[in-house]
Design an enzyme around this catalytic site. Structure first.
Site, PDB file in Angstrom:
ATOM      1  N   LYS A 172     -11.820  -0.298   8.452  1.00 53.21           N
ATOM      2  CA  LYS A 172     -12.332  -1.194   7.711  1.00 53.21           C
ATOM      3  C   LYS A 172     -13.251  -2.117   8.444  1.00 53.21           C
ATOM      4  O   LYS A 172     -14.401  -1.652   8.647  1.00 53.21           O
ATOM      5  CB  LYS A 172     -11.178  -1.914   7.024  1.00 53.21           C
ATOM      6  N   GLU A 207       1.937  -7.246   3.267  1.00 55.32           N
ATOM      7  CA  GLU A 207       0.314  -7.027   3.879  1.00 55.32           C
ATOM      8  C   GLU A 207      -0.231  -8.274   4.048  1.00 55.32           C
ATOM      9  O   GLU A 207       0.290  -9.525   3.282  1.00 55.32           O
ATOM     10  CB  GLU A 207      -0.766  -6.536   2.745  1.00 55.32           C
ATOM     11  N   HIS A 230       0.594  -1.166  -0.095  1.00 55.67           N
ATOM     12  CA  HIS A 230       0.180  -0.205   0.013  1.00 55.67           C
ATOM     13  C   HIS A 230       0.912   1.412  -0.041  1.00 55.67           C
ATOM     14  O   HIS A 230       1.937   1.519   0.488  1.00 55.67           O
ATOM     15  CB  HIS A 230      -0.837  -0.202   1.357  1.00 55.67           C
TER      16      HIS A 230
HETATM   17  C1  LIG Z   1      -6.655   1.223   3.975  1.00 55.60           C
HETATM   18  C2  LIG Z   1      -5.358   0.683   3.989  1.00 55.60           C
HETATM   19  C3  LIG Z   1      -4.660   1.695   4.925  1.00 55.60           C
HETATM   20  C4  LIG Z   1      -4.726   2.894   5.458  1.00 55.60           C
HETATM   21  O1  LIG Z   1      -5.834   2.701   6.471  1.00 55.60           O
HETATM   22  P1  LIG Z   1      -6.662   4.050   6.872  1.00 55.60           P
HETATM   23  O2  LIG Z   1      -7.281   3.778   8.258  1.00 55.60           O
HETATM   24  O3  LIG Z   1      -7.621   4.070   5.816  1.00 55.60           O
HETATM   25  O4  LIG Z   1      -5.782   5.325   6.853  1.00 55.60           O
HETATM   26  C5  LIG Z   1      -3.398   0.884   5.095  1.00 55.60           C
HETATM   27  N1  LIG Z   1      -2.794  -0.290   4.365  1.00 55.60           N
HETATM   28  C6  LIG Z   1      -3.539  -0.800   3.803  1.00 55.60           C
HETATM   29  C7  LIG Z   1      -2.987  -2.058   3.084  1.00 55.60           C
HETATM   30  C8  LIG Z   1      -4.656  -0.255   3.499  1.00 55.60           C
HETATM   31  O5  LIG Z   1      -5.689  -1.228   2.506  1.00 55.60           O
END
Ligand SMILES: *Cc1c(COP(=O)(O)O)cnc(C)c1O
Length: 384
Positions: free
Chosen positions: A240, A178, A134
């Site tokens: 999320k 990830e 990301h």
């Molecule tokens: C969405 C996301 C983030 C960022 O998270 P937020 O809380 O939306 O800032 C970081 N890493 C990955 C892999 C993501 O999908």
């Protein structure tokens, strides 16, 4: 020199020509995946609220109570007076569900990554990250001033050969991946990465933005892979599956203490609104106690991939790679005409030539809606 407006217009025209211009669309998310845009009601398959907790009655109630008790804003950074009492409960809850000694909550997932990596890595060190990491992980690696080397997506041979050739020239080394890849929905081979980290005297960082609350009975990708205790830095988001806002790091007590002392995105930023922290805490209890809820997004995603003979879903995210931005925009527009909201994903979010539709599946999505989507994709011939 030409004006800043001319500069902006020129850049926008360039994007437009390549079908890469983006626009914000006012979007109201209603219940169970229904979404309103431009006065039109659409069934959405592009939301990360995997468990529907952003609208859960108990979560909303606890947020409202916190708002009444503590007000709308935190009023200061956490290290000054912004560390309202809900933070402590949330961090304890996170450490418990992740089976780590401690947890530290940040302003968002993006801010977590931007703050954590430079807290541990510096100019004599080496960061080795998956190429599909990301944007926030790339930003964290860059701002650490460490040497950054990317390995081919999930390619352990490639990762090992980088370690073999470079590890000896740097003080510390951090492997970065990830748990679930945000645009591909596939999982990282965490057991192999743990073994490589051990073999090459390195640490492992896992961003589990899309695995937490969905895999490993809610505890996330590392738990699912049976390596929860072997990942040094376990990062996640509260935005999320948790349905609220914020980010976190789970790890040992010294690791979390150091993050509090060194992460600029925590030190120099106002604390989260109390209502957001209370909502996260309420969601966490639901994630911990309702394994049926937690298992639903993956089940729904797998139903979708099985029906369309796509590779079996490994998470709540299913990509349908179409290649060019133009075709992807067209497919998304066709689906929208049929009443479905599926956002097109284009470069630079994904590599050139891999523009795609990205479907996400949520626990509260009615099965009938998924069935209708499958019929529609077949009718339009989008899935090949
Ligand atoms: C969405 C996301 C983030 C960022 O998270 P937020 O809380 O939306 O800032 C970081 N890493 C990955 C892999 C993501 O999908």
């Amino acid at each position: 020199m030409y004006s800043i407006d001319d500069f902006a217009e020129l850049k926008l025209q360039e994007l437009e020509k390549k079908s890469l211009r983006r626009r914000l669309a006012s979007t109201a998310r209603r219940d169970r995946g229904t979404t309103e845009r431009d006065g039109k009601s659409l069934i959405s398959f592009c939301c990360n609220d995997y468990l529907g907790l952003s609208k859960h009655p108990q979560v909303k109630k606890d947020a409202i109570d916190a708002l009444s008790n503590y007000g709308v804003g935190a009023g200061a950074s956490r290290l000054v007076t912004g560390n309202h009492p809900l933070y402590e409960s949330l961090e304890r809850g996170l450490a418990e569900i992740k089976s780590t000694e401690a947890a530290t909550v940040f302003g968002s997932g993006y801010l977590s990554n931007l703050g954590i990596i430079p807290s541990f890595m510096g100019s004599n060190d080496l960061c080795i990250g998956d190429e599909l990491c990301h944007s926030s992980l790339h930003a964290g690696m860059q701002s650490s001033r460490a040497k950054v080397q990317l390995f081919r997506h999930n390619d352990m041979e490639n990762c090992k050969s980088i370690l073999t050739s470079l590890r000896g020239s740097y003080e510390k080394c951090l492997l970065i991946t990830e748990g679930v890849f945000s645009m591909d929905g596939d999982r990282a081979p965490l057991l192999n990465l743990c073994n490589l980290a051990d073999e090459f005297d390195s640490w492992l960082f896992v961003d589990d933005a899309h695995g937490f609350g969905v895999l490993g009975n809610g505890a996330g990708s590392a738990a699912e892979a049976g390596v929860g205790s072997r990942v040094d830095l376990q990062m996640g988001t509260l935005s999320k599956s948790v349905g609220s806002y914020g980010g976190f790091l789970c790890g040992s007590q010294p690791v979390c203490n150091l993050a509090v002392n060194r992460a600029r995105t925590l030190i120099y930023e106002t604390g989260l609104p109390p209502a957001s922290v209370a909502a996260s805490l309420a969601s966490l209890k639901l994630i911990k106690n309702d394994s049926g809820l937690v298992s639903r997004p993956l089940k729904k995603a797998r139903y979708f991939t099985n029906q369309l003979s796509l590779p079996e879903a490994q998470s709540a995210i299913v990509p349908l790679i179409l290649g060019q931005p133009k075709d992807t925009l067209a497919a998304s527009a066709q689906l929208m005409e049929e009443g479905f909201l599926v956002t097109p994903i284009r470069p630079p979010t994904v590599p050139a030539g891999t523009s795609r539709l990205r479907f996400t599946f949520c626990a509260d999505q009615p099965d009938e809606d998924i069935e209708m989507l499958i019929q529609c994709i077949r009718k339009l011939g989008i899935a090949g």
